[in-house]
Scaffold this motif. Structure first.
Motif, PDB file in Angstrom:
ATOM      1  N   GLY A 265      61.534-103.559  58.445  1.00 21.43           N
ATOM      2  CA  GLY A 265      60.460-103.048  57.598  1.00 21.43           C
ATOM      3  C   GLY A 265      59.085-102.990  58.209  1.00 21.43           C
ATOM      4  O   GLY A 265      58.123-102.635  57.533  1.00 21.43           O
ATOM      5  N   VAL A 266      58.962-103.350  59.497  1.00 22.39           N
ATOM      6  CA  VAL A 266      57.637-103.406  60.108  1.00 22.39           C
ATOM      7  C   VAL A 266      57.718-103.066  61.597  1.00 22.39           C
ATOM      8  O   VAL A 266      58.725-103.335  62.256  1.00 22.39           O
ATOM      9  CB  VAL A 266      57.001-104.801  59.881  1.00 22.39           C
ATOM     10  N   HIS A 267      56.652-102.442  62.082  1.00 26.19           N
ATOM     11  CA  HIS A 267      56.505-102.115  63.503  1.00 26.19           C
ATOM     12  C   HIS A 267      55.232-102.789  63.991  1.00 26.19           C
ATOM     13  O   HIS A 267      54.259-102.897  63.239  1.00 26.19           O
ATOM     14  CB  HIS A 267      56.411-100.592  63.685  1.00 26.19           C
TER      15      HIS A 267
ATOM     16  N   ARG B 155      52.472-102.355  61.158  1.00 28.65           N
ATOM     17  CA  ARG B 155      52.592-101.074  60.461  1.00 28.65           C
ATOM     18  C   ARG B 155      53.857-101.132  59.613  1.00 28.65           C
ATOM     19  O   ARG B 155      54.957-101.262  60.127  1.00 28.65           O
ATOM     20  CB  ARG B 155      52.717 -99.922  61.455  1.00 28.65           C
TER      21      ARG B 155
ATOM     22  N   GLN C 250      58.071-107.014  68.333  1.00 25.48           N
ATOM     23  CA  GLN C 250      58.839-105.791  68.130  1.00 25.48           C
ATOM     24  C   GLN C 250      60.315-106.017  68.423  1.00 25.48           C
ATOM     25  O   GLN C 250      61.170-105.406  67.790  1.00 25.48           O
ATOM     26  CB  GLN C 250      58.273-104.662  68.999  1.00 25.48           C
TER      27      GLN C 250
ATOM     28  N   THR D  63      56.969-100.038  57.711  1.00 28.52           N
ATOM     29  CA  THR D  63      57.886 -98.901  57.828  1.00 28.52           C
ATOM     30  C   THR D  63      58.837 -98.809  56.645  1.00 28.52           C
ATOM     31  O   THR D  63      59.305 -97.737  56.315  1.00 28.52           O
ATOM     32  CB  THR D  63      58.709 -98.993  59.137  1.00 28.52           C
ATOM     33  N   ASP D  64      59.136 -99.957  56.003  1.00 29.18           N
ATOM     34  CA  ASP D  64      60.017 -99.968  54.840  1.00 29.18           C
ATOM     35  C   ASP D  64      59.666-101.172  53.971  1.00 29.18           C
ATOM     36  O   ASP D  64      60.108-102.292  54.237  1.00 29.18           O
ATOM     37  CB  ASP D  64      61.475-100.044  55.283  1.00 29.18           C
TER      38      ASP D  64
END
Length: 133
Positions: free
Chosen positions: A28-30, A54, A22, A56-57
């Protein structure tokens, strides 16, 4: 399943891995910590700790950078446990031995990516000769 949404290892601490991924600055990702036992593959039935991704973009996501960061993070955090077991398959997947050599040497993801730049520049020069527009 979530086969391509999870990255883990039997020796990895899910919370530590999630924190490291993280804070790696990947767009673009979590990442969330996850503990799971895969239903297939070489780790089938074994308990793994790692991350669940996850999206995110999707436009900002750089999948190769995410995968490379996960590998270098596992190598950095767990240098004695981290091993590439099936080297021929690994080399086929990545298409170059630069990633394998970099991982074995303990390089960062950025250092390994830098080795690709010469190949990318050469490809761009060849490609330019064939562009019509």
């Amino acid at each position: 399943g979530r086969y391509f949404e999870r990255i883990g290892a039997t020796f990895a601490d899910a919370d530590v891995m999630a924190h490291e991924m993280q804070t790696a600055g990947l767009a673009g990702v979590h990442f969330e910590p996850v503990r799971y036992a895969p239903l297939r593959g070489p780790s089938r039935g074994k308990q793994l700790g790692g991350v669940e991704m996850r999206l995110t973009d999707p436009h900002a996501l750089q999948p190769l950078r995410v995968a490379l960061t996960a590998l270098t993070t596992l190598r950095r955090l767990y240098p004695t446990q981290f091993k590439i077991v099936n080297k021929p398959r690994f080399l086929r997947t990545w298409g170059s031995d630069a990633v394998l050599r970099g991982l074995e040497a303990g390089w960062s993801a950025a250092d390994i990516e830098a080795t690709w730049q010469d190949d990318l520049n050469a490809f761009a020069q060849v490609r330019a000769r064939y562009l019509l527009y």
